[in-house]
Scaffold this motif. Sequence first.
Motif, short mmCIF file in Angstrom:
data_model
loop_
_atom_site.label_atom_id
_atom_site.label_comp_id
_atom_site.label_asym_id
_atom_site.label_seq_id
_atom_site.Cartn_x
_atom_site.Cartn_y
_atom_site.Cartn_z
N ALA A 132 0.84 -1.20 0.00
CA ALA A 132 0.00 0.00 0.00
C ALA A 132 0.87 1.24 0.00
O ALA A 132 0.62 2.20 -0.75
N LEU A 133 1.90 1.24 0.82
CA LEU A 133 2.82 2.38 0.86
C LEU A 133 3.57 2.52 -0.45
O LEU A 133 3.72 3.63 -0.98
N ALA A 134 4.01 1.40 -1.01
CA ALA A 134 4.74 1.44 -2.28
C ALA A 134 3.88 2.04 -3.39
O ALA A 134 4.35 2.88 -4.18
N SER A 135 2.61 1.65 -3.46
CA SER A 135 1.71 2.17 -4.49
C SER A 135 1.48 3.67 -4.31
O SER A 135 1.45 4.43 -5.28
N ALA A 136 1.32 4.08 -3.06
CA ALA A 136 1.11 5.51 -2.78
C ALA A 136 2.34 6.32 -3.15
O ALA A 136 2.22 7.39 -3.75
N LEU A 137 3.52 5.81 -2.82
CA LEU A 137 4.75 6.52 -3.14
C LEU A 137 4.98 6.58 -4.65
O LEU A 137 5.46 7.59 -5.17
N ASN A 138 4.64 5.50 -5.35
CA ASN A 138 4.76 5.48 -6.81
C ASN A 138 3.88 6.57 -7.43
O ASN A 138 4.30 7.31 -8.33
N LYS A 139 2.66 6.68 -6.93
CA LYS A 139 1.73 7.70 -7.42
C LYS A 139 2.28 9.11 -7.14
O LYS A 139 2.22 9.99 -8.00
N LEU A 140 2.83 9.30 -5.94
CA LEU A 140 3.40 10.60 -5.58
C LEU A 140 4.62 10.92 -6.43
O LEU A 140 4.84 12.08 -6.81
N ALA A 141 5.41 9.89 -6.76
CA ALA A 141 6.58 10.10 -7.63
C ALA A 141 6.14 10.59 -9.01
O ALA A 141 6.72 11.53 -9.56
N ILE A 142 5.12 9.94 -9.56
CA ILE A 142 4.60 10.34 -10.86
C ILE A 142 4.15 11.80 -10.83
O ILE A 142 4.46 12.59 -11.73
N GLU A 143 3.43 12.16 -9.78
CA GLU A 143 2.93 13.53 -9.67
C GLU A 143 4.08 14.53 -9.58
O GLU A 143 4.04 15.60 -10.22
N SER A 144 5.11 14.21 -8.79
CA SER A 144 6.24 15.13 -8.64
C SER A 144 7.02 15.28 -9.93
O SER A 144 7.37 16.40 -10.35
N TYR A 145 7.31 14.16 -10.57
CA TYR A 145 8.05 14.23 -11.84
C TYR A 145 7.25 14.96 -12.91
O TYR A 145 7.81 15.70 -13.73
N GLN A 146 5.92 14.76 -12.92
CA GLN A 146 5.09 15.44 -13.91
C GLN A 146 5.14 16.95 -13.69
O GLN A 146 5.20 17.73 -14.67
N LYS A 147 5.16 17.38 -12.44
CA LYS A 147 5.29 18.81 -12.13
C LYS A 147 6.62 19.34 -12.67
O LYS A 147 6.68 20.46 -13.21
N ALA A 148 7.68 18.54 -12.51
CA ALA A 148 8.99 18.95 -13.02
C ALA A 148 8.99 19.05 -14.54
O ALA A 148 9.52 20.01 -15.11
N VAL A 149 8.39 18.06 -15.20
CA VAL A 149 8.32 18.08 -16.66
C VAL A 149 7.48 19.25 -17.15
O VAL A 149 7.77 19.85 -18.20
N ASP A 150 6.45 19.60 -16.41
CA ASP A 150 5.62 20.75 -16.77
C ASP A 150 6.44 22.04 -16.75
O ASP A 150 6.19 22.96 -17.54
N ILE A 151 7.43 22.09 -15.85
CA ILE A 151 8.30 23.27 -15.78
C ILE A 151 9.33 23.26 -16.90
O ILE A 151 9.59 24.28 -17.53
N ASP A 152 9.92 22.07 -17.16
CA ASP A 152 10.93 21.96 -18.20
C ASP A 152 10.78 20.59 -18.88
O ASP A 152 11.23 19.57 -18.36
N ALA A 153 10.16 20.61 -20.04
CA ALA A 153 9.87 19.36 -20.75
C ALA A 153 11.12 18.66 -21.25
O ALA A 153 11.07 17.49 -21.64
#
Length: 278
Positions: free
Chosen positions: A138-159
């Motif tokens: 459960a923790l692994a799945s939550a962290l994976n989802k949070l990782a995707i969200e954080s990286y997507q924010k970074a890509v939104d800033i610099d593709a």
Amino acid sequence: MLNTKQIVVIVIVVVMIGALLAQPIKGLVDKQEQNTTAAADESSSMYTLKSVSELAKQGINTAIAEEISALEGQVEKAEGEEKVSLLQSLASKWEDLAKPIPQGFIYKEMAEVTPKLDYWVKSGDAFREGYTNQQDTALASALNKLAIESYQKAVDIDANNLAAKTGLGASLVTGSNNPMAGIALLREVVQADPKNLDANKTLGLFSMQSGQFDRAIDRFKTVIEIKADAESYFYLATAYEKIGQKSEAIAAYTKSKELAADPTLSQYIDRQIEELSK
């Protein structure tokens, strides 16, 4: 040198790889997605900096835990750049203790106060490290989802940021219903930077999971040219073994054993070499 936990994970991967090879990556991730996506959505909100911090404090030196708690108290009262500065100090404390999960939440909070590319990438990296080899599903799945969200924010800033694209690609493959999008991102990274260590290593692992051992061999050869380590030689040996190139597998296993210098891994490798030598 690999630690004991990493060694155990590697051995488990090799034991399980036969079952993995019967399914393409898409099928593997889709099956995982059915079982974990709902749990991740429900559980991600359960985990906060406070909750993961309290969990991480268990088992560490009492004096250090008290220092962290005191610093957390200062963070709660601070605002703006002062808060970001205190959060950075807090992240450094956890980094010294090799505790990535609290770091992920800390950098995420820093990015929310001051939206910088670097903070989002560091958040994603910490979450990704946190879910890798995580036994709490459960923790692994939550962290994976949070990782995707954080990286997507970074890509939104610099593709074009390769670190953000690599992290997003890897996280999408392991924790989304669109793994091929992740693989496409990783291929874009190696096209732009053929010697990108993280992207090549990740693509090598995915090639093994999909039974594309020739491609895996090419990827891990590239990885070893960049930075030779026991783990990469181990996976290279496994790929050679799977396509029947026994002498190459033995040579790679031997190199892995030399670099690891760990009795547990050495014993496993000795058994593999013995089988291959028959």
